[in-house]
Design a protein around this motif. Structure first.
Motif, PDB file in Angstrom:
ATOM      1  N   UNK A 163      48.008  38.611  43.148  1.00  0.00           N
ATOM      2  CA  UNK A 163      47.409  39.120  41.912  1.00  0.00           C
ATOM      3  C   UNK A 163      48.442  39.088  40.802  1.00  0.00           C
ATOM      4  N   UNK A 164      48.853  37.889  40.419  1.00  0.00           N
ATOM      5  CA  UNK A 164      49.847  37.735  39.372  1.00  0.00           C
ATOM      6  C   UNK A 164      49.493  36.602  38.436  1.00  0.00           C
ATOM      7  N   UNK A 165      50.376  36.371  37.458  1.00  0.00           N
ATOM      8  CA  UNK A 165      50.108  35.350  36.450  1.00  0.00           C
ATOM      9  C   UNK A 165      50.040  33.950  37.052  1.00  0.00           C
ATOM     10  N   UNK A 166      50.931  33.657  38.006  1.00  0.00           N
ATOM     11  CA  UNK A 166      50.959  32.315  38.598  1.00  0.00           C
ATOM     12  C   UNK A 166      49.616  31.950  39.205  1.00  0.00           C
ATOM     13  N   UNK A 167      49.079  32.843  40.015  1.00  0.00           N
ATOM     14  CA  UNK A 167      47.808  32.560  40.672  1.00  0.00           C
ATOM     15  C   UNK A 167      46.651  32.600  39.676  1.00  0.00           C
ATOM     16  N   UNK A 168      46.778  33.403  38.625  1.00  0.00           N
ATOM     17  CA  UNK A 168      45.738  33.440  37.601  1.00  0.00           C
ATOM     18  C   UNK A 168      45.662  32.112  36.861  1.00  0.00           C
ATOM     19  N   UNK A 169      46.824  31.545  36.517  1.00  0.00           N
ATOM     20  CA  UNK A 169      46.845  30.211  35.918  1.00  0.00           C
ATOM     21  C   UNK A 169      46.138  29.217  36.836  1.00  0.00           C
ATOM     22  N   UNK A 218      38.012  40.039  37.464  1.00  0.00           N
ATOM     23  CA  UNK A 218      36.730  40.643  37.831  1.00  0.00           C
ATOM     24  C   UNK A 218      35.832  40.872  36.617  1.00  0.00           C
ATOM     25  N   UNK A 219      36.420  41.368  35.520  1.00  0.00           N
ATOM     26  CA  UNK A 219      35.598  41.727  34.364  1.00  0.00           C
ATOM     27  C   UNK A 219      35.081  40.506  33.615  1.00  0.00           C
ATOM     28  N   UNK A 220      35.923  39.500  33.433  1.00  0.00           N
ATOM     29  CA  UNK A 220      35.549  38.375  32.573  1.00  0.00           C
ATOM     30  C   UNK A 220      35.144  37.114  33.336  1.00  0.00           C
ATOM     31  N   UNK A 221      35.477  37.043  34.627  1.00  0.00           N
ATOM     32  CA  UNK A 221      35.150  35.847  35.395  1.00  0.00           C
ATOM     33  C   UNK A 221      34.377  36.150  36.683  1.00  0.00           C
ATOM     34  N   UNK A 222      34.249  37.429  37.015  1.00  0.00           N
ATOM     35  CA  UNK A 222      33.566  37.790  38.254  1.00  0.00           C
ATOM     36  C   UNK A 222      34.302  37.310  39.488  1.00  0.00           C
ATOM     37  N   UNK A 223      35.631  37.181  39.382  1.00  0.00           N
ATOM     38  CA  UNK A 223      36.440  36.640  40.470  1.00  0.00           C
ATOM     39  C   UNK A 223      37.609  37.574  40.750  1.00  0.00           C
ATOM     40  N   UNK A 224      37.841  37.846  42.023  1.00  0.00           N
ATOM     41  CA  UNK A 224      39.043  38.554  42.448  1.00  0.00           C
ATOM     42  C   UNK A 224      40.072  37.485  42.814  1.00  0.00           C
ATOM     43  N   UNK A 225      41.098  37.341  41.982  1.00  0.00           N
ATOM     44  CA  UNK A 225      42.058  36.249  42.203  1.00  0.00           C
ATOM     45  C   UNK A 225      42.774  36.368  43.541  1.00  0.00           C
ATOM     46  N   UNK A 226      42.767  37.550  44.134  1.00  0.00           N
ATOM     47  CA  UNK A 226      43.411  37.731  45.431  1.00  0.00           C
ATOM     48  C   UNK A 226      42.657  37.036  46.559  1.00  0.00           C
ATOM     49  N   UNK A 227      41.430  36.616  46.273  1.00  0.00           N
ATOM     50  CA  UNK A 227      40.629  35.919  47.280  1.00  0.00           C
ATOM     51  C   UNK A 227      40.636  34.408  47.076  1.00  0.00           C
ATOM     52  N   UNK A 228      41.496  33.950  46.170  1.00  0.00           N
ATOM     53  CA  UNK A 228      41.562  32.524  45.870  1.00  0.00           C
ATOM     54  C   UNK A 228      43.015  32.100  45.698  1.00  0.00           C
ATOM     55  N   UNK A 229      43.241  30.800  45.745  1.00  0.00           N
ATOM     56  CA  UNK A 229      44.585  30.283  45.538  1.00  0.00           C
ATOM     57  C   UNK A 229      45.573  30.828  46.552  1.00  0.00           C
ATOM     58  N   UNK A 230      46.687  31.356  46.027  1.00  0.00           N
ATOM     59  CA  UNK A 230      47.731  31.891  46.906  1.00  0.00           C
ATOM     60  C   UNK A 230      47.414  33.289  47.397  1.00  0.00           C
ATOM     61  N   UNK A 231      46.410  33.936  46.790  1.00  0.00           N
ATOM     62  CA  UNK A 231      46.056  35.296  47.185  1.00  0.00           C
ATOM     63  C   UNK A 231      46.843  36.372  46.463  1.00  0.00           C
TER      64      UNK A 231
END
Length: 213
Positions: free
Chosen positions: A42-48, A27-40
């Motif tokens: 909030x961990x390193x795997x989905x962040x990669x 959210x802070x550096x990319x403006x993206x909530x990783x929980x709304x993308x990929x596998x959903x």
């Protein structure tokens, strides 16, 4: 008084584990909530997968540190005389598990977190450094060869109890039993990943050293 101290440390371990690194970095550096993308998750795997190598590496490093720091709180209990030396491993496991639970169910972001593999790795580093480093080696080798974070995580988890069986380590039965349990749990939490791997559709991590996203 000892019960209060132990209870407070257990709560602190959970709160440390709850720090939602992937969500805050995204959210802070990319403006993206990783929980709304990929596998959903909030961990390193989905962040990669969603944000790339740089963000994924940062999230993984911090999540590993969370597990190590929370588990190492048991040393404070020993130093303060709250627990006996023969209870150290048991309390390390308790505090580490609370950190992993915090990562999976983080209080700061609506109890929706990741799978806890990186935090679990940090926990193992604090519990048994030598075996943890061997497992980390397995993780990195598999990741570099396949670029599958999920496969790397599962094989590293499975390797943990197997390495403990080596005569040089002579682990406590409690630790060996825990090793088997976490291996089973990691595999079970990656059932969807296993299906995608078998179907050849699992996403690969962006770990190209010449490219950052």
């Amino acid at each position: 008084m000892e019960v209060v101290i132990i209870g407070g440390i257990i709560l602190l371990a959970y709160l440390i584990g709850s720090v939602p690194t992937a969500v805050w970095v995204g959210k802070k550096y990319y403006g993206i909530d990783v929980r709304q993308h990929g596998s959903g998750n909030a961990g390193a795997t989905n962040t990669f997968r969603v944000l790339g190598k740089k963000a994924g590496s940062i999230v993984m490093a911090v999540d590993i540190f969370k597990g190590w720091a929370a588990t190492s709180l048991a040393v404070l209990l020993l130093h303060w005389g709250v627990i006996a030396p023969d209870q150290l491993i048991m309390y390390k496991l308790i505090l580490g598990v609370m950190a992993v639970v915090g990562h999976i169910f983080p209080v700061y972001v609506g109890f929706k977190g990741g799978k806890g593999v990186a935090t679990l790795m940090g926990m193992v580093l604090a519990v048994h450094l030598q075996v943890a480093l061997l497992c980390l080696g397995v993780f990195l080798v598999v990741l570099l060869l396949t670029k599958y974070v999920s496969l790397s995580s599962m094989l590293a988890a499975i390797a943990f109890p197997l390495f403990l069986l080596l005569p040089v380590f002579r682990p406590e039965p409690l630790l060996l039993g825990f090793g088997v349990l976490i291996a089973v749990m990691v595999v079970l939490t990656h059932k969807k990943n296993i299906n995608r791997l078998l179907q050849g559709v699992e996403s690969k991590a962006n770990i190209n050293p010449f490219k950052s996203k």
